[in-house]
Design a protein around this motif. Structure first.
Motif, mmCIF file in Angstrom:
data_model
loop_
_atom_site.group_PDB
_atom_site.id
_atom_site.type_symbol
_atom_site.label_atom_id
_atom_site.label_comp_id
_atom_site.label_asym_id
_atom_site.label_seq_id
_atom_site.Cartn_x
_atom_site.Cartn_y
_atom_site.Cartn_z
ATOM 1 N N VAL A 36 37.387 43.613 38.929
ATOM 2 C CA VAL A 36 36.821 42.722 37.911
ATOM 3 C C VAL A 36 36.933 41.285 38.410
ATOM 4 O O VAL A 36 37.963 40.895 38.965
ATOM 5 C CB VAL A 36 37.574 42.881 36.572
ATOM 6 N N THR A 37 35.872 40.505 38.193
ATOM 7 C CA THR A 37 35.891 39.085 38.534
ATOM 8 C C THR A 37 35.775 38.255 37.257
ATOM 9 O O THR A 37 35.640 38.793 36.153
ATOM 10 C CB THR A 37 34.784 38.748 39.558
ATOM 11 N N HIS A 38 35.832 36.939 37.410
ATOM 12 C CA HIS A 38 35.986 36.022 36.276
ATOM 13 C C HIS A 38 34.853 36.039 35.260
ATOM 14 O O HIS A 38 35.094 35.838 34.071
ATOM 15 C CB HIS A 38 36.185 34.591 36.796
ATOM 16 N N ASP A 39 33.618 36.276 35.679
ATOM 17 C CA ASP A 39 32.503 36.206 34.728
ATOM 18 C C ASP A 39 32.099 37.569 34.162
ATOM 19 O O ASP A 39 31.074 37.689 33.507
ATOM 20 C CB ASP A 39 31.298 35.509 35.358
ATOM 21 N N PHE A 77 42.003 45.394 42.108
ATOM 22 C CA PHE A 77 41.670 43.977 42.244
ATOM 23 C C PHE A 77 41.329 43.607 43.687
ATOM 24 O O PHE A 77 40.605 42.643 43.939
ATOM 25 C CB PHE A 77 42.789 43.085 41.703
ATOM 26 N N THR A 78 41.789 44.396 44.648
ATOM 27 C CA THR A 78 41.545 44.066 46.059
ATOM 28 C C THR A 78 40.073 44.203 46.450
ATOM 29 O O THR A 78 39.687 43.771 47.537
ATOM 30 C CB THR A 78 42.425 44.924 46.992
ATOM 31 N N LEU A 79 39.239 44.759 45.579
ATOM 32 C CA LEU A 79 37.804 44.798 45.861
ATOM 33 C C LEU A 79 37.212 43.396 45.897
ATOM 34 O O LEU A 79 36.114 43.195 46.405
ATOM 35 C CB LEU A 79 37.065 45.644 44.813
ATOM 36 N N TYR A 80 37.943 42.424 45.365
ATOM 37 C CA TYR A 80 37.489 41.030 45.386
ATOM 38 C C TYR A 80 38.250 40.192 46.403
ATOM 39 O O TYR A 80 38.338 38.975 46.279
ATOM 40 C CB TYR A 80 37.552 40.417 43.985
ATOM 41 N N ALA A 81 38.774 40.816 47.434
ATOM 42 C CA ALA A 81 39.444 40.080 48.503
ATOM 43 C C ALA A 81 38.445 39.186 49.231
ATOM 44 O O ALA A 81 37.338 39.608 49.548
ATOM 45 C CB ALA A 81 40.082 41.045 49.493
ATOM 46 N N ASN A 82 38.850 37.962 49.504
ATOM 47 C CA ASN A 82 38.051 37.054 50.314
ATOM 48 C C ASN A 82 38.711 36.994 51.687
ATOM 49 O O ASN A 82 39.830 36.506 51.821
ATOM 50 C CB ASN A 82 37.995 35.672 49.672
ATOM 51 N N PRO A 89 44.037 37.714 53.181
ATOM 52 C CA PRO A 89 43.013 37.703 52.124
ATOM 53 C C PRO A 89 43.395 36.760 50.984
ATOM 54 O O PRO A 89 44.583 36.599 50.659
ATOM 55 C CB PRO A 89 43.007 39.145 51.613
ATOM 56 N N ALA A 90 42.381 36.158 50.401
ATOM 57 C CA ALA A 90 42.561 35.359 49.188
ATOM 58 C C ALA A 90 42.085 36.204 48.013
ATOM 59 O O ALA A 90 41.130 36.969 48.121
ATOM 60 C CB ALA A 90 41.764 34.070 49.285
ATOM 61 N N TRP A 91 42.764 36.055 46.892
ATOM 62 C CA TRP A 91 42.459 36.888 45.720
ATOM 63 C C TRP A 91 41.860 36.086 44.569
ATOM 64 O O TRP A 91 41.770 36.578 43.456
ATOM 65 C CB TRP A 91 43.737 37.588 45.231
ATOM 66 N N ASN A 92 41.422 34.847 44.837
ATOM 67 C CA ASN A 92 40.959 33.977 43.762
ATOM 68 C C ASN A 92 39.699 34.478 43.050
ATOM 69 O O ASN A 92 39.427 34.073 41.921
ATOM 70 C CB ASN A 92 40.755 32.548 44.266
#
Length: 143
Positions: A36-39, A77-82, A89-92
């Protein structure tokens, strides 16, 4: 929202040595790793559930809805790793727990509302996920 869908012949989630969710279909089922991401919002969770339920990745181009295939939903949540810079990786881009947990729950509930037999992992827990990927077939869904 991202869902990494894997076609499986079995899948289970264990936390502290205890199985908290498992599917053992007679044929095929799906393991859905959910990020899941912020929006993201409940409407997006509903649409993603519909997309996964109708996705034709089972044998003979059938969907989970066609054969009542069970689905194991696991927060990821790691599906949104940058990983664009450096080696860490960044998790922001991943939504915080207060946003993500209700949406993963909404996704699982939306699948149930569509008629799916759904098992889940334990949000935020350190989980061991065992699966037998069938094919292998793994598809990334984004919305």
């Amino acid at each position: 929202m991202r869902v990494l869908a894997q076609r499986v012949t079995s899948a289970a989630v264990t936390v502290d040595g205890e199985v908290v969710g498992a599917i053992h279909p007679d044929g095929q089922g799906l393991l859905a790793l959910v990020g899941v991401t912020h929006d993201d919002d409940p409407a997006k969770a509903q649409r993603m559930a519909e997309k996964l339920w109708q996705l034709r990745i089972l044998d003979d181009e059938k969907s989970a809805s066609d054969v009542s295939a069970p689905i194991l939903v696991v927060s990821q949540f790691t599906l949104y790793a940058n990983t664009a810079k450096g080696r860490r990786p960044a998790w922001n881009a991943a939504a915080p727990r207060a946003v993500a947990e209700p949406l993963v729950t909404a996704f699982a509930e939306a699948l149930r509302g569509l008629g799916a037999h759904v098992q889940t992992g334990l949000f935020g827990a350190y989980m061991q996920v065992e699966l037998v990927n069938d094919g292998p077939v793994t598809v990334l869904l984004e919305m």
